[in-house]
Design a protein around this motif. Structure first.
Motif, PDB file in Angstrom:
ATOM      1  N   TRP A 180       0.833  -1.208   0.000  1.00 17.89           N
ATOM      2  CA  TRP A 180       0.000   0.000   0.000  1.00 17.89           C
ATOM      3  C   TRP A 180       0.864   1.253   0.000  1.00 17.89           C
ATOM      4  CZ3 TRP A 180      -4.749   0.281  -1.479  1.00 17.89           C
ATOM      5  CH2 TRP A 180      -5.568  -0.833  -1.390  1.00 17.89           C
ATOM      6  N   ASP A 181       2.020   1.188   0.652  1.00 15.94           N
ATOM      7  CA  ASP A 181       2.921   2.346   0.646  1.00 15.94           C
ATOM      8  C   ASP A 181       3.384   2.647  -0.774  1.00 15.94           C
ATOM      9  OD1 ASP A 181       2.733   2.649   3.410  1.00 15.94           O
ATOM     10  OD2 ASP A 181       4.552   1.486   3.795  1.00 15.94           O
ATOM     11  N   ALA A 182       3.795   1.604  -1.503  1.00 18.86           N
ATOM     12  CA  ALA A 182       4.264   1.792  -2.880  1.00 18.86           C
ATOM     13  C   ALA A 182       3.125   2.295  -3.767  1.00 18.86           C
ATOM     14  CB  ALA A 182       4.845   0.498  -3.434  1.00 18.86           C
ATOM     15  N   LEU A 183       1.924   1.719  -3.614  1.00 19.03           N
ATOM     16  CA  LEU A 183       0.790   2.188  -4.416  1.00 19.03           C
ATOM     17  C   LEU A 183       0.473   3.647  -4.111  1.00 19.03           C
ATOM     18  CD1 LEU A 183      -1.578  -0.930  -4.289  1.00 19.03           C
ATOM     19  CD2 LEU A 183      -0.136  -0.169  -6.204  1.00 19.03           C
ATOM     20  N   GLY A 184       0.579   4.041  -2.858  1.00 15.95           N
ATOM     21  CA  GLY A 184       0.354   5.439  -2.492  1.00 15.95           C
ATOM     22  C   GLY A 184       1.369   6.362  -3.137  1.00 15.95           C
ATOM     23  N   ARG A 185       2.638   5.926  -3.175  1.00 14.01           N
ATOM     24  CA  ARG A 185       3.676   6.750  -3.817  1.00 14.01           C
ATOM     25  C   ARG A 185       3.447   6.835  -5.322  1.00 14.01           C
ATOM     26  NH1 ARG A 185       6.911   3.803  -0.125  1.00 14.01           N
ATOM     27  NH2 ARG A 185       7.645   2.453  -1.832  1.00 14.01           N
ATOM     28  N   LEU A 186       3.044   5.723  -5.948  1.00 17.60           N
ATOM     29  CA  LEU A 186       2.767   5.750  -7.388  1.00 17.60           C
ATOM     30  C   LEU A 186       1.605   6.687  -7.696  1.00 17.60           C
ATOM     31  CD1 LEU A 186       3.203   1.982  -8.309  1.00 17.60           C
ATOM     32  CD2 LEU A 186       4.760   3.872  -8.851  1.00 17.60           C
ATOM     33  N   HIS A 187       0.605   6.709  -6.812  1.00 19.07           N
ATOM     34  CA  HIS A 187      -0.508   7.643  -6.980  1.00 19.07           C
ATOM     35  C   HIS A 187      -0.014   9.085  -6.852  1.00 19.07           C
ATOM     36  CE1 HIS A 187      -3.957  10.001  -5.320  1.00 19.07           C
ATOM     37  NE2 HIS A 187      -4.455   9.571  -6.452  1.00 19.07           N
ATOM     38  N   ALA A 188       0.819   9.353  -5.858  1.00 19.82           N
ATOM     39  CA  ALA A 188       1.354  10.703  -5.650  1.00 19.82           C
ATOM     40  C   ALA A 188       2.199  11.159  -6.847  1.00 19.82           C
ATOM     41  CB  ALA A 188       2.188  10.755  -4.378  1.00 19.82           C
ATOM     42  N   LYS A 189       2.827  10.207  -7.544  1.00 20.86           N
ATOM     43  CA  LYS A 189       3.646  10.523  -8.725  1.00 20.86           C
ATOM     44  C   LYS A 189       2.803  10.627  -9.993  1.00 20.86           C
ATOM     45  CE  LYS A 189       7.728   8.223  -6.836  1.00 20.86           C
ATOM     46  NZ  LYS A 189       8.666   7.096  -6.973  1.00 20.86           N
ATOM     47  N   GLY A 190       1.494  10.401  -9.890  1.00 21.95           N
ATOM     48  CA  GLY A 190       0.612  10.522 -11.047  1.00 21.95           C
ATOM     49  C   GLY A 190       0.655   9.339 -12.000  1.00 21.95           C
ATOM     50  N   LEU A 191       1.104   8.171 -11.512  1.00 21.91           N
ATOM     51  CA  LEU A 191       1.243   7.002 -12.378  1.00 21.91           C
ATOM     52  C   LEU A 191       0.057   6.042 -12.283  1.00 21.91           C
ATOM     53  CD1 LEU A 191       5.029   6.466 -11.726  1.00 21.91           C
ATOM     54  CD2 LEU A 191       3.961   7.482 -13.744  1.00 21.91           C
ATOM     55  N   ILE A 192      -0.696   6.120 -11.188  1.00 23.69           N
ATOM     56  CA  ILE A 192      -1.937   5.360 -11.045  1.00 23.69           C
ATOM     57  C   ILE A 192      -2.981   6.285 -10.438  1.00 23.69           C
ATOM     58  CG2 ILE A 192      -0.776   3.119 -10.751  1.00 23.69           C
ATOM     59  CD1 ILE A 192      -1.396   3.294  -7.739  1.00 23.69           C
ATOM     60  N   PHE A 193      -4.241   5.934 -10.681  1.00 21.16           N
ATOM     61  CA  PHE A 193      -5.321   6.677 -10.051  1.00 21.16           C
ATOM     62  C   PHE A 193      -5.448   6.202  -8.605  1.00 21.16           C
ATOM     63  CE2 PHE A 193      -6.275   7.047 -14.580  1.00 21.16           C
ATOM     64  CZ  PHE A 193      -6.448   8.414 -14.680  1.00 21.16           C
ATOM     65  N   ASP A 194      -6.194   6.915  -7.803  1.00 22.75           N
ATOM     66  CA  ASP A 194      -6.300   6.655  -6.365  1.00 22.75           C
ATOM     67  C   ASP A 194      -6.590   5.180  -6.084  1.00 22.75           C
ATOM     68  OD1 ASP A 194      -6.562   6.798  -3.651  1.00 22.75           O
ATOM     69  OD2 ASP A 194      -8.209   8.233  -3.671  1.00 22.75           O
ATOM     70  N   PRO A 195      -5.673   4.486  -5.397  1.00 19.09           N
ATOM     71  CA  PRO A 195      -5.870   3.069  -5.127  1.00 19.09           C
ATOM     72  C   PRO A 195      -6.798   2.784  -3.949  1.00 19.09           C
ATOM     73  CG  PRO A 195      -3.779   3.773  -4.215  1.00 19.09           C
ATOM     74  CD  PRO A 195      -4.367   4.963  -4.940  1.00 19.09           C
ATOM     75  N   VAL A 196      -7.192   3.812  -3.221  1.00 16.96           N
ATOM     76  CA  VAL A 196      -8.027   3.615  -2.032  1.00 16.96           C
ATOM     77  C   VAL A 196      -9.499   3.634  -2.449  1.00 16.96           C
ATOM     78  CG1 VAL A 196      -8.606   4.445   0.268  1.00 16.96           C
ATOM     79  CG2 VAL A 196      -6.284   4.714  -0.594  1.00 16.96           C
ATOM     80  N   ASN A 197      -9.994   2.447  -2.764  1.00 23.79           N
ATOM     81  CA  ASN A 197     -11.398   2.263  -3.124  1.00 23.79           C
ATOM     82  C   ASN A 197     -11.738   0.794  -2.927  1.00 23.79           C
ATOM     83  OD1 ASN A 197     -10.653   0.811  -5.563  1.00 23.79           O
ATOM     84  ND2 ASN A 197     -10.122   2.793  -6.440  1.00 23.79           N
TER      85      ASN A 197
END
Length: 78
Positions: A33-50
């Motif tokens: 989840w930490d890595a997914l959060g960083r990827l979201h912050a970098k604009g590479l994935i949409f918000d993973p929290v759903n």
């Protein structure tokens, strides 16, 4: 582990998201989840929290995922 290189971890996670790519731009979010959060912050994935079990890659994320997968995991000219 306080010496981890989170940029390299994020690159590997983004590359590995390619392995479960489906529906054009979605991948299963079975990663840190930490890595997914960083990827979201970098604009590479949409918000993973759903509630979805997959995450949507942005157009830039799709391009970078492909390039990173090739760079990290492709075999050379066999």
């Amino acid at each position: 582990m306080d010496t981890e290189d989170t940029d390299r971890i994020d690159a590997a996670v983004l590359a590995l998201l390619r392995l479960t790519l489906h529906d054009g731009d979605r991948a299963w979010k079975e990663h840190s989840w930490d890595a997914l959060g960083r990827l979201h912050a970098k604009g590479l994935i949409f918000d993973p929290v759903n509630t979805a079990r997959s995450v949507q890659l942005t157009p830039e994320g799709l391009d970078r995922s492909e390039a990173l997968f090739e760079a990290l995991f492709a075999r050379g000219g066999e």
